[in-house]
Design a protein around this motif. Sequence first.
Motif, mmCIF file in Angstrom:
data_model
loop_
_atom_site.group_PDB
_atom_site.id
_atom_site.type_symbol
_atom_site.label_atom_id
_atom_site.label_comp_id
_atom_site.label_asym_id
_atom_site.label_seq_id
_atom_site.Cartn_x
_atom_site.Cartn_y
_atom_site.Cartn_z
ATOM 1 N N PHE A 137 11.619 2.284 64.630
ATOM 2 C CA PHE A 137 12.297 1.521 63.573
ATOM 3 C C PHE A 137 12.050 0.026 63.724
ATOM 4 O O PHE A 137 12.078 -0.724 62.762
ATOM 5 C CB PHE A 137 13.808 1.751 63.630
ATOM 6 N N ASP A 194 17.660 5.496 53.620
ATOM 7 C CA ASP A 194 17.608 5.337 55.075
ATOM 8 C C ASP A 194 18.749 6.103 55.748
ATOM 9 O O ASP A 194 18.537 6.740 56.789
ATOM 10 C CB ASP A 194 17.655 3.843 55.447
ATOM 11 N N TYR A 208 17.864 9.692 55.781
ATOM 12 C CA TYR A 208 16.857 9.965 56.818
ATOM 13 C C TYR A 208 17.508 10.011 58.203
ATOM 14 O O TYR A 208 17.275 10.933 58.998
ATOM 15 C CB TYR A 208 15.767 8.889 56.769
ATOM 16 N N THR A 249 9.415 -2.131 61.981
ATOM 17 C CA THR A 249 9.546 -2.269 60.534
ATOM 18 C C THR A 249 10.575 -3.368 60.262
ATOM 19 O O THR A 249 11.265 -3.810 61.177
ATOM 20 C CB THR A 249 9.982 -0.951 59.856
ATOM 21 N N THR A 302 7.893 6.308 61.510
ATOM 22 C CA THR A 302 8.885 6.188 62.579
ATOM 23 C C THR A 302 8.411 6.787 63.899
ATOM 24 O O THR A 302 8.592 6.183 64.961
ATOM 25 C CB THR A 302 10.213 6.837 62.159
ATOM 26 N N ARG A 345 9.434 6.360 55.981
ATOM 27 C CA ARG A 345 10.104 6.605 57.266
ATOM 28 C C ARG A 345 9.500 7.808 57.980
ATOM 29 O O ARG A 345 9.280 7.789 59.195
ATOM 30 C CB ARG A 345 11.609 6.836 57.057
#
Lengths: 466, 466, 466
Positions: A403, A430, A433, A406, A398, A394
């Motif tokens: 996002f 996630d 994050y 992905t 990112t 990430r």
Amino acid sequence: MALDPDRLFPSEQTTRAIARQLFSTVEHLPIVSPHGHTEPAWYAENAAFADPAALFVIPDHYIFRMLYSQGVPLEALGVPRTDGGAVETDARAIWRLFARHYSLFRATPSRLWFEHAMQTVFGIEERLSAANADALYDRIAETLGREDMRPRALYERFGIEVIATTDSALDDLKHHDAVRASGWKGRVVPTYRPDAVVDPDRPGFAEALARFFELTGMDETYQGYLAGHRARRAYFKARGATATDHGHPSALTADLAPGDAERLFDKVRQGVADAGERELFRAQMLTEMARMSQEDGLVMQIHPGSVRNHNGPLFERFGFDKGADIPSRTDYVHALKPLLGAVGNDPSVTIILFTLDETAYSRELAPLAGHYPALRLGPAWWFFDSADGMKRFRETTTETAGFYNTVGFNDDTRAFLSIPARHDVSRRVDCAYLAGLVRDGRLDEDEAHEVAQDLAYRLAKQAYRL
Amino acid sequence: MALDPDRLFPSEQTTRAIARQLFSTVEHLPIVSPHGHTEPAWYAENAAFADPAALFVIPDHYIFRMLYSQGVPLEALGVPRTDGGAVETDARAIWRLFARHYSLFRATPSRLWFEHAMQTVFGIEERLSAANADALYDRIAETLGREDMRPRALYERFGIEVIATTDSALDDLKHHDAVRASGWKGRVVPTYRPDAVVDPDRPGFAEALARFFELTGMDETYQGYLAGHRARRAYFKARGATATDHGHPSALTADLAPGDAERLFDKVRQGVADAGERELFRAQMLTEMARMSQEDGLVMQIHPGSVRNHNGPLFERFGFDKGADIPSRTDYVHALKPLLGAVGNDPSVTIILFTLDETAYSRELAPLAGHYPALRLGPAWWFFDSADGMKRFRETTTETAGFYNTVGFNDDTRAFLSIPARHDVSRRVDCAYLAGLVRDGRLDEDEAHEVAQDLAYRLAKQAYRL
Amino acid sequence: MALDPDRLFPSEQTTRAIARQLFSTVEHLPIVSPHGHTEPAWYAENAAFADPAALFVIPDHYIFRMLYSQGVPLEALGVPRTDGGAVETDARAIWRLFARHYSLFRATPSRLWFEHAMQTVFGIEERLSAANADALYDRIAETLGREDMRPRALYERFGIEVIATTDSALDDLKHHDAVRASGWKGRVVPTYRPDAVVDPDRPGFAEALARFFELTGMDETYQGYLAGHRARRAYFKARGATATDHGHPSALTADLAPGDAERLFDKVRQGVADAGERELFRAQMLTEMARMSQEDGLVMQIHPGSVRNHNGPLFERFGFDKGADIPSRTDYVHALKPLLGAVGNDPSVTIILFTLDETAYSRELAPLAGHYPALRLGPAWWFFDSADGMKRFRETTTETAGFYNTVGFNDDTRAFLSIPARHDVSRRVDCAYLAGLVRDGRLDEDEAHEVAQDLAYRLAKQAYRL
């Protein structure tokens, strides 16, 4: 050992609270598992799992390679020899050996997955050790005999909405047919993986190719070969497949003129292609497969960069998949250009890229996926299907790809019991994050909630057209 | 400046408290230093160190390269010229120059090491500056004259249990003999480093090889050459050596048929081998050395990937080791295959790998060490022997290789006073890492305590067979 | 959405408080922008910006590539076609399309920059969405008509002290002359970027070279060509230039014997050089440019490693700079050796290196910059000109190269309104990094304050000799 309810969340209290809040909304979402390696026979036959060693140790190369790296012979762990040599058959002895070396797994994903299964499936909250090995063995063995421990019951208990298996181009998919015929409502779909008839460097390629032509009844020409793939893809698609899967040594692609491709195929078929030509053939086939995806709508997955069977002496005794597949540096920017030139600008195509070379995340993969409409990035894979690996994924993709280039998470596992654990880890990482982004003002909280749902559930379903 | 007792610990309070607790149990453990570059003569002769500049500036390429990078000539720092040119000899002037540029070292490991020595050895808690340069010079100079500042006294004060030096294959190890003969109870062991007689690209190779044959009395054949190595290894082993050390431009290994290896050696010996053959010879010798380790039990260390003497003009004036050795991309997965095919599956062999290419940690080194019984990962090395470098090492190797395929810490230094500082940094960083794992539920606290001991002390002792 | 005053600061309270304190002292420092791509005509003509789409969407490849990656055609975003094809011309329609896809930018730098401009320039604190797209469009459009929204007024409002543009070697710099003649006190300086007459692989090279000789009146020989560069550099320098800028596919440099260089140039000039020779010519020219920097004092910038125009089909329709330039692995250690051998030891020369390959930060760039007096590291660039990218830059370069072999920040942008936002991000990230060093005892607070000033202002000014 009891699992920490805040595991994998950020250390700082405010951020941790945000992560906890985000996670609470995705923790129980259904599991979408679009890229897995469980056995279709499990769902078709719904037989009980054998014993603790057969469940956790013998088939799991994450587990046995760690013990092997510390001097434990694979024979002692019951790993079958391909040359017929004797191996340990006493499941309890194997389990004890695992238990005695359990400290090797400290801070590894295997440990997280194992303890998640122990607690959530078997209700065991003790840390495995030499001292409690026998007691835990008995408890697991006893539980495994229960009806609610059969594959279909676990599928339902785990909240799986759909699971994909990976199947050879030559497979008749009879287990998939059996599942559908059974009336059970679980959704198990095949995935078209043609490596055995695409990669001339694989042992048994010539036989596989002969069988492929026999099975499809096509001419032994390049056009016949391509038509054969189209036929097999249609066969898979009719049985629920939504994707294909390609594991090549490199990401090299090619887009040859038809005549050149035909001549290349002839050399490959006759077994006279040299190393460069064999690589070129694999490269050409990736582009052909991408074109077929354009036609039939199957999502294409590419995961290159593994040097398979690195350990020659071990391979001779034990064969494939013994923990000796080692990643190597992988180029994408030059390698994918031919394929992307052919189909990369078509938004109706979905090509999902994986990597074992983390340096490519920020340098090549995120920039490519942040530009080409056909490209999406698969999640952190294999050695990187881990808390820190996912975090680095990430953090390095990112900012460039966002996002939405992905595809959420997939668990990529043969170990059925680890599926919920892996999704649990992914969702936690996630959310951690996202919580960090909220905490440092880069994302609004309402958006973080939406993204958490997307990463845990929606993106995988959508990218894999499930 | 007084050292922060919580330095290098995590910022978040709960995690910091765990780290502090872990560190308190390893802070005063003995120092095991199995891979160092201090002078054996120091322990044999036990003479006082000369002056502050000779101690901290002139021999330390971390220090003088940083000043050089900002335009300070090496001559002004007293770095000796190999071409006989004049350099500054006034130690105080050199010290002042260092002090005036002290801000260059902000946030570098050199700064951490220097201030640790200043405070713990000299009791100085002021930050060095142009203003206090003279006062601090005087204080250090005065202290250096004391009996308890001699090498043996410092060895004891630092809590060193054993220290290895690095010694040429041609060395007679007389200082080691003298240490043992002296009755002093310190343990100083040699390490067999044969690069000078293994690498045909090193200046003076032909002379070194001639001397090697003269010293060992062996035939000038490949078999004689190998026998010579066996003899020298035995000589080193008899004087306490437990390891060999190999610094090659790449990690390439080879395992040639005997006849091919002999022909290659002949070309190398006659000085007619081309660049590829010279590289192949180094590659072959790594495998031969690994086989000898299998025979005599010496641990093998490989640290590849440095482009030595990158700065041609500087090399002409100042020679080796002037801060101009620059890392380059290093492949392990293909390069090590021949050696690993030969001895990698033997758990009685220990091969410790280092890298200057951090991208290899998670991609190649951890997967290799997490599989091959003979492999272990050395700690973050050279440019990465730093707080952030060590942190990245753990973060990118642990999930795949675990803790027990690593070998704890070694300090890799010529700078005697920095030894305790480096172990202090390593222990703090490892405890910080472990505290994070405890805080986020990946490791139980009792396990973290055990691992902290392992990383600070036990693993190095065990891996190096000390 | 209102910008969080603590955005990008560390999560932990104590560290956050230090970061906040540091930032408060640099937040309002003047902006030094030594490497930018704004249009000199803006400052010369001082005309109003057209509309919201023309300001934020059409010229910004960060924005339109993200939409393109999700299937939005560039035509629909008003991106002009080089082949004359029709594109959307309704600015409001383009803006609405952007608004509808705004969630794609979650957690990207584009989002941070855009919202900074929205709030600080237009006073808009609402998050863009399909629902408010029209209202925000109107508000921005209305504001753009105001006198205080003209380029010069914004330059002053943004606190810009000096801004560099990037200009072709063939440019007459008339806009720069006009700015100077206008009496306006803003400082806009050109930068000498000769790629068009140095890189034989660029479309239009032959014409550019012919024009170069015409413009400079030099002989069409290598010596004439070099003299031409000297003349153009002097022309630029007389108009305020302090730097040159070189964007090559790789970092390769060469230092050929004069005769060889002449022969190489002749082949290049005649268009008969092969790929290797064209690369060698670029390599040779980097060294020649470095030597000219030694003569005339212009700072040299090198930013290699981008594979330009990766998307062939798109390039045919839309031309350069459409978000399809993808980074690739870049070697520095071998590539720069010839150039560094020629001028690397001269502290009077300043060569600023950039990279798109983050693996080079710790492995090659920091060690090189931490040694060679002529080298400095440029800030995190392009895809890495982001909060996480900047953080990784500091974390992987500081321990080896320190702060003073880096050159602070430059914004590298065509998007005028994003300039303050980018400096804001950079200052926040650097303060967050410094706060972490203070918090974990690696830097004293008084030093952190000094370094914060250096990174935000002083180093750029000094390195670029402004």
